[in-house]
Design an enzyme around this catalytic site. Structure first.
Site, PDB file in Angstrom:
ATOM      1  N   LYS A 207      32.913  19.517  59.218  1.00  0.00           N
ATOM      2  CA  LYS A 207      31.617  20.092  59.622  1.00  0.00           C
ATOM      3  C   LYS A 207      31.568  20.421  61.112  1.00  0.00           C
ATOM      4  O   LYS A 207      30.908  21.379  61.499  1.00  0.00           O
ATOM      5  CB  LYS A 207      30.460  19.164  59.229  1.00  0.00           C
ATOM      6  CG  LYS A 207      30.259  19.120  57.725  1.00  0.00           C
ATOM      7  CD  LYS A 207      28.898  18.587  57.324  1.00  0.00           C
ATOM      8  CE  LYS A 207      28.703  18.744  55.824  1.00  0.00           C
ATOM      9  NZ  LYS A 207      27.448  18.198  55.327  1.00  0.00           N
TER      10      LYS A 207
ATOM     11  N   LYS B  27      35.288  22.281  48.261  1.00  0.00           N
ATOM     12  CA  LYS B  27      34.217  21.672  47.473  1.00  0.00           C
ATOM     13  C   LYS B  27      32.998  22.607  47.386  1.00  0.00           C
ATOM     14  O   LYS B  27      32.675  23.277  48.353  1.00  0.00           O
ATOM     15  CB  LYS B  27      33.823  20.374  48.195  1.00  0.00           C
ATOM     16  CG  LYS B  27      32.663  19.630  47.652  1.00  0.00           C
ATOM     17  CD  LYS B  27      32.353  18.417  48.514  1.00  0.00           C
ATOM     18  CE  LYS B  27      31.218  18.627  49.490  1.00  0.00           C
ATOM     19  NZ  LYS B  27      29.926  18.906  48.896  1.00  0.00           N
TER      20      LYS B  27
ATOM     21  N   LYS C  29      25.978  22.765  49.026  1.00  0.00           N
ATOM     22  CA  LYS C  29      24.716  23.498  49.145  1.00  0.00           C
ATOM     23  C   LYS C  29      24.605  24.203  50.479  1.00  0.00           C
ATOM     24  O   LYS C  29      23.872  25.166  50.614  1.00  0.00           O
ATOM     25  CB  LYS C  29      23.516  22.577  48.870  1.00  0.00           C
ATOM     26  CG  LYS C  29      23.321  21.418  49.800  1.00  0.00           C
ATOM     27  CD  LYS C  29      22.013  20.710  49.452  1.00  0.00           C
ATOM     28  CE  LYS C  29      22.245  19.312  48.904  1.00  0.00           C
ATOM     29  NZ  LYS C  29      22.774  18.378  49.905  1.00  0.00           N
TER      30      LYS C  29
HETATM   31  P1  ATP Z   1      26.010  19.645  52.393  1.00  0.00           P
HETATM   32  O1  ATP Z   1      26.846  20.872  52.217  1.00  0.00           O
HETATM   33  O2  ATP Z   1      24.758  19.877  53.204  1.00  0.00           O
HETATM   34  O3  ATP Z   1      26.783  18.452  52.865  1.00  0.00           O
HETATM   35  P2  ATP Z   1      26.310  18.777  49.667  1.00  0.00           P
HETATM   36  O4  ATP Z   1      26.244  19.779  48.566  1.00  0.00           O
HETATM   37  O5  ATP Z   1      27.642  18.267  50.074  1.00  0.00           O
HETATM   38  O6  ATP Z   1      25.480  19.331  50.910  1.00  0.00           O
HETATM   39  P3  ATP Z   1      25.151  16.129  49.917  1.00  0.00           P
HETATM   40  O7  ATP Z   1      23.688  15.949  50.063  1.00  0.00           O
HETATM   41  O8  ATP Z   1      26.000  16.025  51.134  1.00  0.00           O
HETATM   42  O9  ATP Z   1      25.396  17.554  49.198  1.00  0.00           O
HETATM   43  O10 ATP Z   1      25.680  15.111  48.829  1.00  0.00           O
HETATM   44  C1  ATP Z   1      24.828  14.555  47.816  1.00  0.00           C
HETATM   45  C2  ATP Z   1      25.659  13.938  46.712  1.00  0.00           C
HETATM   46  O11 ATP Z   1      26.287  14.982  45.943  1.00  0.00           O
HETATM   47  C3  ATP Z   1      26.801  13.043  47.200  1.00  0.00           C
HETATM   48  O12 ATP Z   1      26.896  11.936  46.323  1.00  0.00           O
HETATM   49  C4  ATP Z   1      28.016  13.914  47.094  1.00  0.00           C
HETATM   50  O13 ATP Z   1      29.211  13.176  46.914  1.00  0.00           O
HETATM   51  C5  ATP Z   1      27.684  14.722  45.847  1.00  0.00           C
HETATM   52  N1  ATP Z   1      28.361  16.007  45.853  1.00  0.00           N
HETATM   53  C6  ATP Z   1      28.222  16.970  46.794  1.00  0.00           C
HETATM   54  N2  ATP Z   1      28.982  18.035  46.500  1.00  0.00           N
HETATM   55  C7  ATP Z   1      29.645  17.712  45.335  1.00  0.00           C
HETATM   56  C8  ATP Z   1      30.601  18.393  44.533  1.00  0.00           C
HETATM   57  N3  ATP Z   1      30.999  19.604  44.852  1.00  0.00           N
HETATM   58  N4  ATP Z   1      31.054  17.776  43.416  1.00  0.00           N
HETATM   59  C9  ATP Z   1      30.629  16.543  43.084  1.00  0.00           C
HETATM   60  N5  ATP Z   1      29.741  15.837  43.811  1.00  0.00           N
HETATM   61  C10 ATP Z   1      29.242  16.409  44.929  1.00  0.00           C
HETATM   62 MG    MG Z   2      27.783  16.920  51.736  1.00  0.00          MG
END
Ligand code: ATP
Ligand code: MG
Length: 345
Positions: free
Chosen positions: A124, A207, A210
């Site tokens: 990040k 990965k 969002k």
């Molecule tokens: P950001 O990009 O802002 O970090 P994010 O999509 O990674 O957002 P988080 O809020 O950081 O979402 O993570 C929330 C939960 O979702 C965590 O438990 C994380 O491990 C899970 N998670 C995030 N992305 C994935 C993915 N691609 N596959 C499975 N689990 C995920």
């Molecule tokens: Mg995340």
């Protein structure tokens, strides 16, 4: 050691996990995290505490109006996915000040080197680490505080959070060791299922997130049926047919991703899925996957949209959840302050 800091090594089985309101919920968040939060709530063997981690979200810039909306939409997502505010504690992090207070203590327990090794920090912050926020570097100490302020014993997360959970354990171990107590539990990560790491639809080595600038890289929980079908149709794949056994997915990250998504949505093993779809071309498999995704996601997005019309109800749920969370967190912070030597605690 005085009476007040006496601690026990047995902890109530308690689940904590959080999601950032840093954008809209994705299929990755749903399959890797939220769906499993619901399972653990309904299993009945844990107290469950779930949080919209708004303080984490601002480690990168968030427009205040969008942040407010994303927090409420995330709350709607939790409820629409099956979190029951009567069974689980549901709240937003900033409203329980003990998270940030314990995070400060943990900033003084964790070491710089631990933080600088984290892959999320490296990803990040990118090439310009000097210009990243200090909060982004300290993120894992706040995450350790989120978990340990409830003495949580189990944390369901996606694969990407494994390293942060190891750091949480290191923080607990170092705190207990430095102060000669057995106060914080050594938390168990719960990383299970076919979709612990859902990958970007555009790049099988990245990965799904969002906060990815490309909307085509992800399926949002609020996408309509046509958008879901279009994104899956355009998802990157290779030219070969699907294999009949999971060995055949090796070195085929895009194919493996779509099969994993199917398996998680259908609640089947990858082997069972391949037994059915092995030999099919992607042109045949993608419509089947789209249909299943729409069938599973559309009831959730419809309910989210309905709940978003009831902002007062969402705010009431969050405020009640924060009250319940504070009741658990306050005595643990007080005891931590006593252990550390803060007069007045
Ligand atoms: P950001 O990009 O802002 O970090 P994010 O999509 O990674 O957002 P988080 O809020 O950081 O979402 O993570 C929330 C939960 O979702 C965590 O438990 C994380 O491990 C899970 N998670 C995030 N992305 C994935 C993915 N691609 N596959 C499975 N689990 C995920
Ligand atoms: Mg995340």
């Amino acid at each position: 050691m005085n009476e007040a800091v006496q601690t026990s090594s047995t902890f109530t089985p308690r689940v904590f996990s959080g999601i950032q309101p840093s954008g809209g919920l994705t299929l990755g968040n749903y399959l890797g995290a939220m769906k499993r939060f619901v399972d653990m709530q309904n299993e009945g063997s844990f107290e469950t505490v779930y949080c919209m981690v708004d303080l984490h979200a601002i480690t990168v810039w968030q427009d205040p109006d969008k942040l407010r909306r994303a927090t409420r939409e995330l709350c709607a997502g939790f409820i629409a996915a099956g979190i029951d505010p009567n069974k689980s504690i549901l709240f937003n992090q900033s409203q329980v000040a003990e998270h940030a207070q314990l995070a400060w203590i943990f900033n003084c327990v964790a070491r710089m080197g631990w933080m600088q090794r984290m892959t999320q920090w490296k990803d990040k912050a990118g090439k310009n680490q000097q210009n990243a926020s200090l909060g982004l570097l300290a993120y894992p100490a706040l995450m350790a505080a989120d978990i340990l302020i409830y003495h949580a014993t189990h944390v369901p997360v996606g694969e990407d959070q494994k390293q942060h959970l190891e750091l949480t354990r290191d923080v607990a171990i170092k705190f207990n060791h430095d102060y000669g107590v057995d106060f914080f539990p050594i938390t168990e990560p719960v990383i299970e299922g076919a979709a612990t790491r859902v990958m970007s639809l555009r790049d099988g080595s990245k990965k799904m997130s969002k906060s990815d600038p490309s909307d085509a890289s992800r399926i949002n929980m609020t996408d309509d049926a046509d958008t879901i079908a279009k994104k899956i149709r355009k998802a990157k794949t290779d030219p070969d047919a699907l294999p009949s056994e999971s060995d055949g997915l090796e070195d085929r990250p895009e194919a493996r991703n779509l099969v994993n998504i199917y398996a998680a949505l259908a609640e089947q093993s990858v082997e069972d899925v391949l037994r059915d779809v092995g030999g099919k071309q992607f042109s045949e498999f993608k419509p089947i996957l789209s249909e299943l995704a729409v069938e599973k996601l559309s009831p959730i997005s419809t309910e989210m949209a309905r709940l978003m019309q009831e902002q007062d109800e969402i705010d009431r749920i969050l405020s009640h959840g924060a009250e319940q969370a504070r009741a658990l967190a306050a005595p643990i912070l007080k005891k931590t302050y006593e252990i550390v030597g803060m007069v007045g605690a």
